[in-house]
Design an enzyme around this catalytic site. Structure first.
Site, PDB file in Angstrom:
ATOM      1  N   LYS A 167       0.832  -1.206   0.000  1.00 44.61           N
ATOM      2  CA  LYS A 167       0.000   0.000   0.000  1.00 44.61           C
ATOM      3  C   LYS A 167       0.871   1.263   0.000  1.00 44.61           C
ATOM      4  O   LYS A 167       0.617   2.195  -0.758  1.00 44.61           O
ATOM      5  CB  LYS A 167      -0.902  -0.050   1.246  1.00 44.61           C
ATOM      6  CG  LYS A 167      -1.900   1.077   1.357  1.00 44.61           C
ATOM      7  CD  LYS A 167      -3.085   0.656   2.227  1.00 44.61           C
ATOM      8  CE  LYS A 167      -2.840   0.811   3.713  1.00 44.61           C
ATOM      9  NZ  LYS A 167      -2.887   2.215   4.154  1.00 44.61           N
ATOM     10  N   ARG A 214       2.676   5.999  -3.292  1.00 43.82           N
ATOM     11  CA  ARG A 214       3.801   6.825  -3.748  1.00 43.82           C
ATOM     12  C   ARG A 214       3.985   6.723  -5.250  1.00 43.82           C
ATOM     13  O   ARG A 214       4.297   7.716  -5.929  1.00 43.82           O
ATOM     14  CB  ARG A 214       5.082   6.410  -3.008  1.00 43.82           C
ATOM     15  CG  ARG A 214       5.065   6.864  -1.541  1.00 43.82           C
ATOM     16  CD  ARG A 214       6.076   6.055  -0.722  1.00 43.82           C
ATOM     17  NE  ARG A 214       6.254   6.558   0.622  1.00 43.82           N
ATOM     18  CZ  ARG A 214       5.417   6.336   1.639  1.00 43.82           C
ATOM     19  NH1 ARG A 214       4.304   5.642   1.442  1.00 43.82           N
ATOM     20  NH2 ARG A 214       5.690   6.813   2.843  1.00 43.82           N
ATOM     21  N   SER A 233       7.353   9.363  11.817  1.00 43.16           N
ATOM     22  CA  SER A 233       6.249   9.175  10.881  1.00 43.16           C
ATOM     23  C   SER A 233       6.752   9.284   9.456  1.00 43.16           C
ATOM     24  O   SER A 233       7.256  10.329   9.032  1.00 43.16           O
ATOM     25  CB  SER A 233       5.169  10.236  11.122  1.00 43.16           C
ATOM     26  OG  SER A 233       4.302  10.312  10.003  1.00 43.16           O
ATOM     27  N   ASP A 259       2.111  -0.805  11.867  1.00 46.12           N
ATOM     28  CA  ASP A 259       0.848  -1.330  11.329  1.00 46.12           C
ATOM     29  C   ASP A 259       0.620  -2.798  11.698  1.00 46.12           C
ATOM     30  O   ASP A 259      -0.473  -3.323  11.496  1.00 46.12           O
ATOM     31  CB  ASP A 259       0.829  -1.184   9.803  1.00 46.12           C
ATOM     32  CG  ASP A 259       0.797   0.278   9.385  1.00 46.12           C
ATOM     33  OD1 ASP A 259       0.315   1.121  10.172  1.00 46.12           O
ATOM     34  OD2 ASP A 259       1.265   0.588   8.270  1.00 46.12           O
ATOM     35  N   LYS A 300      -4.410   6.068  14.638  1.00 42.73           N
ATOM     36  CA  LYS A 300      -4.564   5.372  13.349  1.00 42.73           C
ATOM     37  C   LYS A 300      -6.037   5.407  12.941  1.00 42.73           C
ATOM     38  O   LYS A 300      -6.780   6.245  13.426  1.00 42.73           O
ATOM     39  CB  LYS A 300      -4.007   3.953  13.477  1.00 42.73           C
ATOM     40  CG  LYS A 300      -2.496   3.928  13.718  1.00 42.73           C
ATOM     41  CD  LYS A 300      -1.739   4.511  12.543  1.00 42.73           C
ATOM     42  CE  LYS A 300      -0.256   4.635  12.805  1.00 42.73           C
ATOM     43  NZ  LYS A 300       0.433   5.334  11.711  1.00 42.73           N
ATOM     44  N   ARG A 313      -6.293   2.107  18.101  1.00 45.13           N
ATOM     45  CA  ARG A 313      -5.991   0.672  18.011  1.00 45.13           C
ATOM     46  C   ARG A 313      -5.595   0.074  19.349  1.00 45.13           C
ATOM     47  O   ARG A 313      -5.679  -1.150  19.514  1.00 45.13           O
ATOM     48  CB  ARG A 313      -4.895   0.419  16.966  1.00 45.13           C
ATOM     49  CG  ARG A 313      -5.426   0.520  15.562  1.00 45.13           C
ATOM     50  CD  ARG A 313      -4.428   0.070  14.505  1.00 45.13           C
ATOM     51  NE  ARG A 313      -5.054   0.210  13.201  1.00 45.13           N
ATOM     52  CZ  ARG A 313      -4.401   0.432  12.070  1.00 45.13           C
ATOM     53  NH1 ARG A 313      -3.072   0.529  12.077  1.00 45.13           N
ATOM     54  NH2 ARG A 313      -5.055   0.549  10.926  1.00 45.13           N
ATOM     55  N   ARG A 328      -7.274  -3.221  10.005  1.00 39.07           N
ATOM     56  CA  ARG A 328      -6.284  -4.102  10.647  1.00 39.07           C
ATOM     57  C   ARG A 328      -6.886  -4.834  11.849  1.00 39.07           C
ATOM     58  O   ARG A 328      -6.492  -5.955  12.174  1.00 39.07           O
ATOM     59  CB  ARG A 328      -5.026  -3.322  11.007  1.00 39.07           C
ATOM     60  CG  ARG A 328      -4.421  -2.636   9.771  1.00 39.07           C
ATOM     61  CD  ARG A 328      -2.927  -2.599   9.736  1.00 39.07           C
ATOM     62  NE  ARG A 328      -2.473  -1.731   8.659  1.00 39.07           N
ATOM     63  CZ  ARG A 328      -2.202  -2.134   7.412  1.00 39.07           C
ATOM     64  NH1 ARG A 328      -2.318  -3.402   7.083  1.00 39.07           N
ATOM     65  NH2 ARG A 328      -1.806  -1.270   6.498  1.00 39.07           N
TER      66      ARG A 328
HETATM   67  C1  S3P Z   1       2.655   4.940   6.130  1.00 35.19           C
HETATM   68  C2  S3P Z   1       3.208   5.345   7.307  1.00 35.19           C
HETATM   69  C3  S3P Z   1       2.674   4.969   8.622  1.00 35.19           C
HETATM   70  C4  S3P Z   1       1.726   3.798   8.533  1.00 35.19           C
HETATM   71  C5  S3P Z   1       0.763   3.923   7.404  1.00 35.19           C
HETATM   72  C6  S3P Z   1       1.497   4.037   6.082  1.00 35.19           C
HETATM   73  C7  S3P Z   1       3.252   5.406   4.868  1.00 35.19           C
HETATM   74  O1  S3P Z   1       1.968   6.070   9.167  1.00 35.19           O
HETATM   75  O2  S3P Z   1       1.023   3.612   9.741  1.00 35.19           O
HETATM   76  O3  S3P Z   1      -0.094   2.806   7.350  1.00 35.19           O
HETATM   77  O4  S3P Z   1       2.927   4.844   3.803  1.00 35.19           O
HETATM   78  O5  S3P Z   1       4.069   6.330   4.916  1.00 35.19           O
HETATM   79  P1  S3P Z   1       2.723   7.223  10.027  1.00 35.19           P
HETATM   80  O6  S3P Z   1       3.683   7.880   9.119  1.00 35.19           O
HETATM   81  O7  S3P Z   1       1.637   8.150  10.451  1.00 35.19           O
HETATM   82  O8  S3P Z   1       3.345   6.492  11.178  1.00 35.19           O
END
Ligand code: S3P
Length: 442
Positions: A22, A27, A173, A329, A356, A360, A402
């Site tokens: 994902k 991206r 993040s 995740d 999230k 969670r 999830r």
């Molecule tokens: C993601 C970053 C994570 C993750 C999300 C996907 C990403 O979030 O929990 O499912 O693709 O950059 P955070 O950047 O908020 O931790």
């Protein structure tokens, strides 16, 4: 579908089809929008979140064609006029349930001289956006929205060029880091992001593969630094998306905790910033074999492997904030593994899980407790006393994909019937999940 009933499985065998990653799929679409010309994205995730990103990319002036679908994945062809020639969207950009779509699009829009409004569903409207708005404002973009632009809907007016920024993220993040790097492409000079823990590095790898120089370093104090210099041009390329380790996580846990299991997971990304789930489960005693596959896309591509998981006797483990960030995740699935393990597992500093798609920490604690597990939550710490037999119960998913998939996996080993309430959220990241769940019983 209201509630889905899951009954215990006598054996688990097979090769469940996995969704395309994902994070990489989002991206790939957004970078295809920035790049002039045609980009092909092969075997992308086809969950609702990635579809939300495809919708945003279309609304900003690219053509996005679905060329083929198979096994819950899709091949896209994106043709874009390029970052300099994008269209001001006529309507609100609907990010659905997807935090990644919202935060990465915010970064991209910050560097485009146009007006746009980002919005999403009820869950997304509760999630914190100040973490991207603050640095993007400092770079020169304008944002307005509820509660001082910390909540959706958010109106953005971008600007080119932006000011470069030197920014230490307050929480680890990848979304925040990526938003700043995407904005940095439109900045005049060197943008630098420093993180306390290195988060997933797909944006960095994918920008390099598209001709942008991105430098990374570990600082003396152990923090992680990423730098790029704008203005930078993103080239259109074709990319094949690996299988999603976060989707594979449910099967890794299922295979490890079920008494008669052997499951093979093909072509999973084993990127060092995504593989924590494999390493933590192994530390708990999981029998996971890793058969490396050649990496497509050279040095910037994702390392891949086929994973074979077999029934295991798990032991408890401790996780601190760095591992929580690395497996963010996968924590719901790991909590289920902990409930099936001998001993008490302690997960400390998991506060980010409250921000999230649902809270969670509350969701996993309530669901596992309903199934008979001993779970104690103290602040942002979770303690799970394992080794008790789980018994089927009604589980509340909070419309969180999830949680829905974790409770469905629990149903494979719990005694009696487990009901997963509103399971359809699984389609956010893993549209074929319930079909595969039936398939592995054979
Ligand atoms: C993601 C970053 C994570 C993750 C999300 C996907 C990403 O979030 O929990 O499912 O693709 O950059 P955070 O950047 O908020 O931790």
């Amino acid at each position: 579908m209201d509630g889905l009933v899951v009954r215990p499985a006598a054996r688990l065998r097979g090769r469940p089809a996995l969704p395309g990653d994902k994070s990489i799929s989002h991206r790939a679409l957004l970078l295809a929008l920035l790049a002039e010309g045609e980009s092909r994205i092969v075997a992308a995730g086809d969950g609702e979140d990635v579809r939300s990103t495809a919708g945003v990319v279309r609304a900003l002036g690219a053509t996005v064609e679905r060329l083929a679908e198979r096994d819950g994945r899709v091949d896209y062809r994106v043709v874009s006029p390029g970052g300099g020639a994008l269209a001001e969207p006529e309507a609100i950009l609907d990010c659905g349930n997807s935090g990644t779509t919202t935060r990465l699009a915010a970064g991209l829009l910050a560097g485009l001289p146009l007006f746009a409004v980002l919005d999403g569903d009820g869950s997304l409207r509760r999630r914190p956006m100040g973490r991207v708005v603050e640095p993007l404002r400092a770079m020169g973009a304008s944002f307005s929205g509820r509660r001082s632009a910390t909540l959706l809907p958010l109106a953005v007016t971008g600007r080119a060029p932006l000011e470069p920024i030197d920014y230490a993220t307050p929480v680890p993040s990848a979304q925040v880091k990526s938003a700043i790097l995407l904005a940095g492409l439109a900045a005049d000079g060197a943008t630098r992001v420093v993180e306390a823990v290195a988060t997933r590095d797909h944006t960095e790898r994918m920008l390099r593969a598209r001709g942008v120089t991105v430098r990374e370093a570990t600082l003396e104090d152990g923090r992680h630094e990423v730098r790029l210099t704008g203005p930078a041009v993103v080239r259109a390329i074709d990319e094949t998306v690996p299988a999603d380790p976060s989707g594979a996580a449910f099967w890794l846990v299922a295979g490890a905790i079920h008494p008669d299991a052997e499951l093979t997971l093909e072509g999973v990304s084993t990127n060092p910033t995504r593989r924590a789930i494999i390493d933590i489960l192994r530390r708990m005693g999981a029998d996971i074999e890793e058969r490396e596959r050649p990496t497509p896309g050279g040095a910037d591509g994702e390392p891949l492997a086929d994973l074979v998981v077999r029934s295991s006797r798990l032991r408890a483990t401790d996780l601190g904030t760095a591992e929580v960030a690395a497996a963010i995740d996968e924590i719901p699935a790991l909590c289920l593994a902990a409930a099936a393990a001998e001993g008490t597992t302690r997960i400390r500093g998991a506060g980010e899980l409250r921000h999230k798609e649902s809270d969670r920490i509350a969701g996993i604690a309530d669901g596992l407790a309903a199934l008979g597990a001993r779970v104690r939550v103290t602040g942002d710490d979770i303690e799970i006393e394992g080794g008790r037999r789980l018994t089927g119960a009604v589980t509340e998913t909070l419309d969180d994909h999830r949680l829905a998939m974790t409770f469905a996996i629990a149903g494979l080993i719990a005694e009696g019937e487990t009901t997963v309430l509103r399971p359809e959220s699984a389609a956010i990241s893993y549209p074929g999940f319930f079909r595969e769940l039936e398939g592995v019983r054979a």
